[in-house]
Design an enzyme around this catalytic site. Structure first.
Site, PDB file in Angstrom:
ATOM      1  N   GLY A 249       0.815  -0.773   0.014  1.00  0.00           N
ATOM      2  CA  GLY A 249      -0.281   0.118  -0.150  1.00  0.00           C
ATOM      3  C   GLY A 249       0.527   1.100  -0.162  1.00  0.00           C
ATOM      4  O   GLY A 249       0.267   2.204   0.390  1.00  0.00           O
ATOM      5  N   GLU A 291       4.685  -6.953   1.000  1.00  0.00           N
ATOM      6  CA  GLU A 291       3.919  -6.875   0.244  1.00  0.00           C
ATOM      7  C   GLU A 291       3.992  -5.525  -0.735  1.00  0.00           C
ATOM      8  O   GLU A 291       2.493  -5.149  -0.772  1.00  0.00           O
ATOM      9  CB  GLU A 291       3.096  -7.667   0.388  1.00  0.00           C
ATOM     10  N   PRO A 292       4.649  -4.625  -1.520  1.00  0.00           N
ATOM     11  CA  PRO A 292       4.462  -3.857  -1.795  1.00  0.00           C
ATOM     12  C   PRO A 292       4.937  -4.131  -3.298  1.00  0.00           C
ATOM     13  O   PRO A 292       4.718  -4.940  -3.675  1.00  0.00           O
ATOM     14  CB  PRO A 292       6.033  -3.037  -2.458  1.00  0.00           C
ATOM     15  N   ARG A 331      -8.291   2.356 -15.290  1.00  0.00           N
ATOM     16  CA  ARG A 331      -8.729   3.126 -13.073  1.00  0.00           C
ATOM     17  C   ARG A 331      -9.236   4.449 -13.384  1.00  0.00           C
ATOM     18  O   ARG A 331      -9.555   4.248 -13.079  1.00  0.00           O
ATOM     19  CB  ARG A 331      -6.596   3.344 -12.582  1.00  0.00           C
ATOM     20  N   CYS A 362     -16.529   2.342 -26.409  1.00  0.00           N
ATOM     21  CA  CYS A 362     -18.395   2.697 -25.941  1.00  0.00           C
ATOM     22  C   CYS A 362     -18.776   3.011 -24.824  1.00  0.00           C
ATOM     23  O   CYS A 362     -19.268   2.335 -25.187  1.00  0.00           O
ATOM     24  CB  CYS A 362     -18.995   1.288 -26.823  1.00  0.00           C
ATOM     25  N   GLU A 363     -17.544   3.799 -24.050  1.00  0.00           N
ATOM     26  CA  GLU A 363     -18.484   4.083 -22.880  1.00  0.00           C
ATOM     27  C   GLU A 363     -17.621   6.023 -22.624  1.00  0.00           C
ATOM     28  O   GLU A 363     -17.077   6.292 -22.879  1.00  0.00           O
ATOM     29  CB  GLU A 363     -17.881   3.678 -22.020  1.00  0.00           C
ATOM     30  N   TYR A 391      -1.786  -1.672 -11.799  1.00  0.00           N
ATOM     31  CA  TYR A 391      -2.798  -2.150 -12.209  1.00  0.00           C
ATOM     32  C   TYR A 391      -3.235  -2.325 -13.035  1.00  0.00           C
ATOM     33  O   TYR A 391      -4.479  -1.366 -13.335  1.00  0.00           O
ATOM     34  CB  TYR A 391      -3.661  -1.920 -11.101  1.00  0.00           C
TER      35      TYR A 391
HETATM   36  N1  PLP Z   1      -0.632  -6.826  -0.129  1.00  0.00           N
HETATM   37  C1  PLP Z   1      -2.188  -7.238  -0.201  1.00  0.00           C
HETATM   38  C2  PLP Z   1      -3.099  -8.394   0.954  1.00  0.00           C
HETATM   39  C3  PLP Z   1      -2.945  -6.872  -1.365  1.00  0.00           C
HETATM   40  O1  PLP Z   1      -3.771  -6.709  -0.859  1.00  0.00           O
HETATM   41  C4  PLP Z   1      -2.169  -5.415  -1.890  1.00  0.00           C
HETATM   42  C5  PLP Z   1      -3.458  -5.143  -2.924  1.00  0.00           C
HETATM   43  O2  PLP Z   1      -4.622  -4.677  -2.615  1.00  0.00           O
HETATM   44  C6  PLP Z   1      -1.185  -5.162  -1.685  1.00  0.00           C
HETATM   45  C7  PLP Z   1      -0.130  -5.869  -0.521  1.00  0.00           C
HETATM   46  C8  PLP Z   1      -0.998  -4.677  -2.540  1.00  0.00           C
HETATM   47  O3  PLP Z   1      -0.679  -3.567  -2.363  1.00  0.00           O
HETATM   48  P1  PLP Z   1      -0.280  -1.967  -3.143  1.00  0.00           P
HETATM   49  O4  PLP Z   1      -0.161  -2.372  -4.676  1.00  0.00           O
HETATM   50  O5  PLP Z   1      -0.709  -0.512  -2.647  1.00  0.00           O
HETATM   51  O6  PLP Z   1       0.846  -1.973  -2.209  1.00  0.00           O
END
Ligand code: PLP
Length: 437
Positions: A249, A291-292, A331, A362-363, A391
């Site tokens: 996050g 977990e980036p 997005r 077409c939106e 994403y």
């Molecule tokens: N870890 C978990 C469990 C998640 O659900 C997410 C994103 O939804 C992430 C890591 C990665 O988040 P970000 O891409 O914002 O770093």
């Protein structure tokens, strides 16, 4: 010139360079829309996340959240950089397998993993299953029995912390579809169930508090909360968590008003908080995992489009239409995400008009940018949207039966296609004709 473009990214003719490669030449060679990654930047980001852990001499894992962009080449780069990875589906796991990603460095996430997915994870010996709910405990237990296997597990908790971010991106609050709730006793019950299962090795706890977060505070609170839970579980159940995972996050700069912190700052705050809490409670310092996703691939990605039609609306911003749109980057339509855009074939031209960049789908909502400040453009110009690496391609679709773009990796002046452009034939590959009886 746009402040997000470094002077080293401008060629003598004023073209945008990505990984040392001329983006206009790439657009010409491979067509548009085209997704280009600066691989050096991906490597840099992973290294920055690792740096503080190394300096602090803590056990750690930087686990790339591959939902942000999951292709064979990306898993290869993550593996080369010593990163771990998270997968959330059989498809992501399969792609990681095809990339020969070391399975012991994989964590399997998800709030509704199927029996087949759990079986695939167990048979391929993934490093950890991050258990999300009671149904999963039962399914996994059965799968482990059937396969006469063991696996490391963690519990995903909802710590009741919601970071300051867009509503759709919040996943840590109590009313969430993810994880075990703490206050109602769900989490403690899950712990007891998992500890009672000899085939599951309960290695730690996890929380993910949201996405695109700009403050340290949320991560400090999450780290503190997880350590408090770990201490209370040690007291009550004699269980010691060996791993604390605070999720991903970490925010990135999409537009000039975004002021993200450096990866090193996030990691430092998390490590310090966990060290303090461990010292306070005389708790053995756990391994710290993060977990980036977005912050590893987002800033490295560029979407290249060719300008086509234009519509002037009296008194309002004109629509400049490009040859891509919500099919390659949903997005902006999905949650009004904003990006900066530059004229890739003439970075030195002076910006002179505010336009809306419309997609070809077409939106009416298919607007890639509601306000782009650009030089006057003409058909055939190449626009580059910046920071599109997370994403975007991973949520791409074939809406309106448009083929998904190719993906190119550029590094040290060399470029290579790592995902081919879909062909029209690809679009009908799975279709079957219908014959009435
Ligand atoms: N870890 C978990 C469990 C998640 O659900 C997410 C994103 O939804 C992430 C890591 C990665 O988040 P970000 O891409 O914002 O770093």
């Amino acid at each position: 010139m746009n402040s997000q473009i470094a002077s080293s990214q401008v060629s003598p003719e004023g073209h945008l360079l990505i990984g040392g490669v001329d983006s206009v030449a790439l657009a010409k060679k491979y067509g548009t829309p085209l997704i280009v990654y600066d691989v050096g930047q991906i490597r840099q980001q992973i290294r920055k996340f690792k740096q503080v852990f190394e300096e602090e001499k803590t056990s750690y894992a930087v686990s790339y959240a591959s939902k942000a962009f999951a292709t064979i080449a990306m898993y290869q780069v993550a593996a080369e950089e010593g990163a771990y990875t998270d997968v959330v589906s059989a498809g992501e796991l399969y792609t990681a397998l095809k990339a020969s990603f070391p399975m012991e460095r994989v964590s399997f996430h998800g709030n509704n993993k199927s029996r087949a997915e759990l079986e695939m994870a167990v048979k391929n010996h993934v490093g950890k299953i991050i258990i999300d709910n009671f149904y999963e405990i039962k399914l996994l237990k059965e799968v482990l029995q059937e396969n006469d296997s063991h696996i490391k597990v963690m519990l995903r908790l909802t710590p009741g912390i919601s970071a300051h971010t867009h509503e759709y991106d919040q996943t840590g609050q109590i009313d969430s579809k993810f994880g075990f709730d703490l206050n109602s006793g769900q989490a403690a019950k899950a712990l007891q169930e998992v500890l009672a299962e000899p085939r599951m090795d309960m290695v730690g706890i996890h929380a993910h508090i949201g996405s695109q977060i700009f403050e340290l505070n949320g991560f400090e609170m999450a780290a503190q909360k997880l350590m408090q839970i770990a201490s209370s579980w040690r007291e009550k159940y004699g269980y010691t968590a060996k791993i604390i995972n605070v999720g991903g996050g970490f925010g990135i700069k999409y537009v000039s008003s975004d002021h993200p912190l450096k990866p090193e700052a996030f990691v430092k705050a998390i490590v310090e908080t966990i060290k303090q809490e461990a010292a306070k409670n005389d708790y053995p310092l756990p391994e710290i995992d993060i977990e980036p996703g977005r912050s590893i691939v987002g800033p490295a990605g560029y979407n290249l489009y060719q300008v086509g039609s234009r519509k002037d609306v009296p008194g309002l911003k004109p629509y400049v239409t490009v040859d891509g749109g919500m099919g390659d980057n949903i997005r902006p339509a999905l949650y009004q995400a904003e990006y900066e855009t530059v004229l890739a074939n003439n970075l030195k031209a002076k910006e002179e008009e505010h336009v809306r960049i419309a997609g070809k789908y077409c939106e009416s909502g298919d607007l890639l940018s509601a306000d782009a400040f650009l030089p006057k453009t003409k058909p055939g110009d190449i626009l580059a949207m910046l920071d599109t690496g997370a994403y975007g391609y991973s949520m791409a679709s074939n809406y309106n039966r448009n083929p998904r773009p190719a993906v190119v990796f550029a590094e040290n002046g060399h470029a290579q296609v790592v995902v081919k452009r879909e062909s029209l034939e690809d679009l009908v590959r799975l279709d079957q004709s219908y014959q009435e009886d």
